[in-house]
Write a protein that holds these residues in place. Structure first.
Motif, mmCIF file in Angstrom:
data_model
loop_
_atom_site.group_PDB
_atom_site.id
_atom_site.type_symbol
_atom_site.label_atom_id
_atom_site.label_comp_id
_atom_site.label_asym_id
_atom_site.label_seq_id
_atom_site.Cartn_x
_atom_site.Cartn_y
_atom_site.Cartn_z
ATOM 1 N N GLU A 188 -9.661 1.571 -9.563
ATOM 2 C CA GLU A 188 -8.467 0.558 -9.017
ATOM 3 C C GLU A 188 -7.426 0.529 -9.882
ATOM 4 O O GLU A 188 -6.392 0.055 -9.550
ATOM 5 C CB GLU A 188 -9.334 -0.653 -8.577
ATOM 6 C CG GLU A 188 -8.662 -1.380 -7.497
ATOM 7 C CD GLU A 188 -9.046 -2.607 -6.926
ATOM 8 O OE1 GLU A 188 -10.096 -3.075 -7.873
ATOM 9 O OE2 GLU A 188 -8.544 -3.255 -5.887
ATOM 10 N N TYR A 191 0.639 -1.344 -0.195
ATOM 11 C CA TYR A 191 -0.225 -0.100 0.122
ATOM 12 C C TYR A 191 0.617 1.331 -0.219
ATOM 13 O O TYR A 191 0.321 2.255 0.119
ATOM 14 C CB TYR A 191 -1.029 0.030 1.210
ATOM 15 C CG TYR A 191 -2.280 -0.636 0.847
ATOM 16 C CD1 TYR A 191 -3.355 -0.134 0.075
ATOM 17 C CD2 TYR A 191 -2.353 -2.148 1.154
ATOM 18 C CE1 TYR A 191 -4.278 -1.069 -0.292
ATOM 19 C CE2 TYR A 191 -3.261 -2.907 0.805
ATOM 20 C CZ TYR A 191 -4.439 -2.572 0.279
ATOM 21 O OH TYR A 191 -5.472 -3.187 -0.155
ATOM 22 N N CYS A 250 -9.952 0.982 0.562
ATOM 23 C CA CYS A 250 -11.460 0.797 -0.040
ATOM 24 C C CYS A 250 -11.982 2.223 0.199
ATOM 25 O O CYS A 250 -12.169 2.851 1.514
ATOM 26 C CB CYS A 250 -12.248 -0.187 0.675
ATOM 27 S SG CYS A 250 -14.079 -0.079 0.533
HETATM 28 C C1 HEM Z 1 -18.721 -5.008 1.458
HETATM 29 C C2 HEM Z 1 -17.662 -4.536 2.250
HETATM 30 C C3 HEM Z 1 -16.519 -4.319 1.386
HETATM 31 C C4 HEM Z 1 -15.143 -4.779 1.225
HETATM 32 C C5 HEM Z 1 -15.006 -6.253 2.050
HETATM 33 C C6 HEM Z 1 -14.617 -4.119 0.396
HETATM 34 C C7 HEM Z 1 -13.146 -4.388 0.028
HETATM 35 C C8 HEM Z 1 -12.130 -3.557 -0.573
HETATM 36 C C9 HEM Z 1 -10.812 -3.809 -0.779
HETATM 37 C C10 HEM Z 1 -10.073 -4.939 0.007
HETATM 38 C C11 HEM Z 1 -10.438 -2.927 -1.290
HETATM 39 C C12 HEM Z 1 -8.985 -2.536 -1.874
HETATM 40 C C13 HEM Z 1 -8.464 -3.247 -3.055
HETATM 41 C C14 HEM Z 1 -6.847 -2.798 -3.352
HETATM 42 O O1 HEM Z 1 -6.362 -2.540 -2.472
HETATM 43 O O2 HEM Z 1 -6.696 -3.183 -4.621
HETATM 44 C C15 HEM Z 1 -11.472 -2.080 -1.883
HETATM 45 C C16 HEM Z 1 -11.317 -0.950 -2.771
HETATM 46 C C17 HEM Z 1 -12.444 -0.448 -3.212
HETATM 47 N N1 HEM Z 1 -13.732 -0.201 -2.548
HETATM 48 FE FE1 HEM Z 1 -14.481 -1.526 -1.278
HETATM 49 N N2 HEM Z 1 -15.083 -3.026 0.053
HETATM 50 C C18 HEM Z 1 -16.235 -3.209 0.615
HETATM 51 C C19 HEM Z 1 -17.333 -1.885 0.371
HETATM 52 C C20 HEM Z 1 -17.352 -0.791 -0.363
HETATM 53 C C21 HEM Z 1 -18.394 0.046 -0.401
HETATM 54 C C22 HEM Z 1 -19.354 0.242 0.295
HETATM 55 C C23 HEM Z 1 -17.976 0.905 -1.646
HETATM 56 C C24 HEM Z 1 -18.543 2.019 -2.337
HETATM 57 C C25 HEM Z 1 -19.616 2.661 -1.812
HETATM 58 C C26 HEM Z 1 -16.652 0.618 -2.059
HETATM 59 C C27 HEM Z 1 -15.762 0.822 -2.980
HETATM 60 C C28 HEM Z 1 -14.482 0.692 -3.590
HETATM 61 C C29 HEM Z 1 -13.792 1.332 -4.409
HETATM 62 C C30 HEM Z 1 -14.284 2.412 -5.252
HETATM 63 C C31 HEM Z 1 -12.584 0.566 -4.313
HETATM 64 C C32 HEM Z 1 -11.143 0.970 -5.133
HETATM 65 C C33 HEM Z 1 -10.236 2.052 -4.405
HETATM 66 C C34 HEM Z 1 -9.121 2.327 -5.117
HETATM 67 O O3 HEM Z 1 -8.408 1.539 -5.924
HETATM 68 O O4 HEM Z 1 -8.586 3.471 -4.843
HETATM 69 N N3 HEM Z 1 -16.244 -0.888 -1.344
HETATM 70 N N4 HEM Z 1 -12.572 -2.479 -1.363
#
Ligand code: HEM
Length: 416
Positions: free
Chosen positions: A87, A61, A363
């Motif tokens: 992402e 990270y 996230c």
């Molecule tokens: C259900 C529970 C959730 C889990 C377990 C989760 C898990 C994750 C993880 C592990 C990543 C990081 C991926 C990486 O490092 O490549 C991520 C990225 C992301 N998540 Fe979540 N997420 C959740 C809920 C949400 C919600 C509610 C939203 C939007 C309303 C969201 C939007 C995003 C976005 C846009 C990214 C990309 C961020 C980036 O690349 O800068 N996620 N998520």
């Protein structure tokens, strides 16, 4: 096993089948076997370094050190973030797009999603009181879908909600597998994309039904760092990147309900100041969701006597890190109080990624997830009464993503 640098290398041609067969325990089995927090293997025939713990989280990270491009299998990528999404961006383009997501997460907006969840929950609950009971997982998914549509300014045909919820849920269900479950997710993704694409076109055409300032509007009108509107295909992907993961929070809600059932002393404790947050954090630490995240090296570095050159593939085992005994005393115990002593280090607790929000890939929806979960736990403990009849509550860790086998059947549901 061989060790030529500081990193043990597994014997055998490829570990992909083992990963699919062993699921969340794949990493843990091999960390134990090699007595190491990192090992090298081959996945999908390509060399991959798999690691867990705080040090590995810091490596992955560190802003700009790795990219998410070519870091996920295409079968997973296309069901989750997808092509063109934030992402897969790096550097300034990533920061600019990420800011669009983070601008949606104001304290008022986070409180509002909780209120909307409560509204939809209370609207749906009377129908859960039927004689056969209700499968909480299915019911909460639809509650969350209706809530996030209202929150995002997405006009929703009430009859449509069930179908759309199933489309979004199928993507998450299929993401950790290959074969029929994955194909089903891909098929339903196309339908959801068509719908999201029409919506983006309507906003751009000035349809007043889509409220200004809400996620659907912000995404449709967002301009990249060069001042261009997002490509329509990218805009619909990003809209789905708000709707789908919010529906996915239902999995944590079901795990929270399971924890309340198996640790009934928590039911009263969550009414106390501070404990609710500890409980929700412990749910996110203890239960399985994302097994791993990966990155491809962009900026060369040395670690454990090995040179990581551009293109090297590094996978961080999230589940193992959240159960790392170096970070969490007695990690196999469900114990919310542990968060009373947690120092908030962004690299030790990573159910939704690690590090900083704006400059890294942590996230974008983590605060929203916590807000939704806290409201759901309040509703489960003070908003209704219910029974949990005998059923299969086992959580199969070889299935990714995991959930209680029954989906958590509740009977005798009565609004309180
Ligand atoms: C259900 C529970 C959730 C889990 C377990 C989760 C898990 C994750 C993880 C592990 C990543 C990081 C991926 C990486 O490092 O490549 C991520 C990225 C992301 N998540 Fe979540 N997420 C959740 C809920 C949400 C919600 C509610 C939203 C939007 C309303 C969201 C939007 C995003 C976005 C846009 C990214 C990309 C961020 C980036 O690349 O800068 N996620 N998520």
């Amino acid at each position: 096993m061989t060790v030529t640098d500081g990193i043990p290398r597994l014997r055998g041609a490829d570990s992909t089948v083992a990963l699919l067969r062993e699921g969340y325990a794949f990493g843990a089995h091999r960390f134990a076997r090699t007595a190491s927090d990192v090992f090298e293997t081959r996945l999908m025939l390509r060399p991959a370094v798999v690691a867990f713990g705080e040090e590995a989280a810091r490596l992955l990270y560190e802003p700009d050190r790795t990219t998410r491009r070519r870091a996920l299998p295409p079968t997973t990528l296309t069901l989750l973030q997808d092509r063109g999404s934030v992402e897969l961006l790096d550097g300034e383009a990533h920061r600019h797009r990420k800011q669009m997501f983070m601008s949606l997460m104001t304290p008022a907006a986070l409180a509002e999603i909780g209120d909307l969840v409560e509204r939809e929950w209370r609207t749906g609950a009377p129908q859960w009181a039927g004689s056969g009971g209700v499968v909480l997982f299915d019911a909460v998914r639809e509650v969350l879908f209706r809530a996030v549509c209202a929150w995002s300014g997405v006009p929703l045909d009430r009859e449509d909600a069930g179908t759309r919820t199933r489309q979004l849920a199928a993507m998450v269900e299929g993401a950790g597998s290959v074969g029929p479950r994955n194909l089903h997710g891909q098929l339903l993704r196309h339908r959801a994309e068509r719908w999201a694409g029409e919506l983006i076109a309507r906003v751009r055409g000035g349809d007043p039904a889509v409220q200004e300032g809400r996620a659907a509007h912000v995404i449709a009108r967002h301009r990249d760092a060069e001042g261009r509107l997002l490509d329509p295909d990218v805009a619909r992907v990003e809209l789905l990147n708000v709707l789908r993961p919010t529906v996915a929070v239902a999995r944590f809600v079901v795990f929270a309900a399971l924890a309340l059932h198996q640790h009934p002393e928590c039911r009263t404790a969550v009414g106390e100041n501070g404990y609710l947050r500890w409980f929700v954090q412990e749910v996110r630490r203890y239960y399985p969701f994302f097994p791993m995240v990966g990155g491809r090296v962009q900026q060369e570095f040395d670690w454990r006597g090995r040179r990581f050159t551009p293109g090297s593939w590094l996978l961080l085992d999230i589940y193992a890190t959240n159960h790392d005994p170096r970070l969490w005393a007695d990690p196999a115990a469900f114990r919310p109080e542990r968060f009373g002593a947690w120092d908030g280090d962004p690299y030790t607790f990573l159910p939704q990624g690690a590090g900083e929000f704006s400059s890294g890939h942590r996230c974008a929806g983590e605060w929203l997830t916590i807000s939704v979960l806290e409201r759901a736990v309040r509703l489960l403990t003070t908003g209704m009464t219910y029974e949990v009849p005998l059923q299969d509550l086992s959580v199969d860790l070889t299935r990714m993503p995991a959930a209680p086998a029954s989906g958590l059947l509740l009977t005798d549901v009565r609004p309180a």
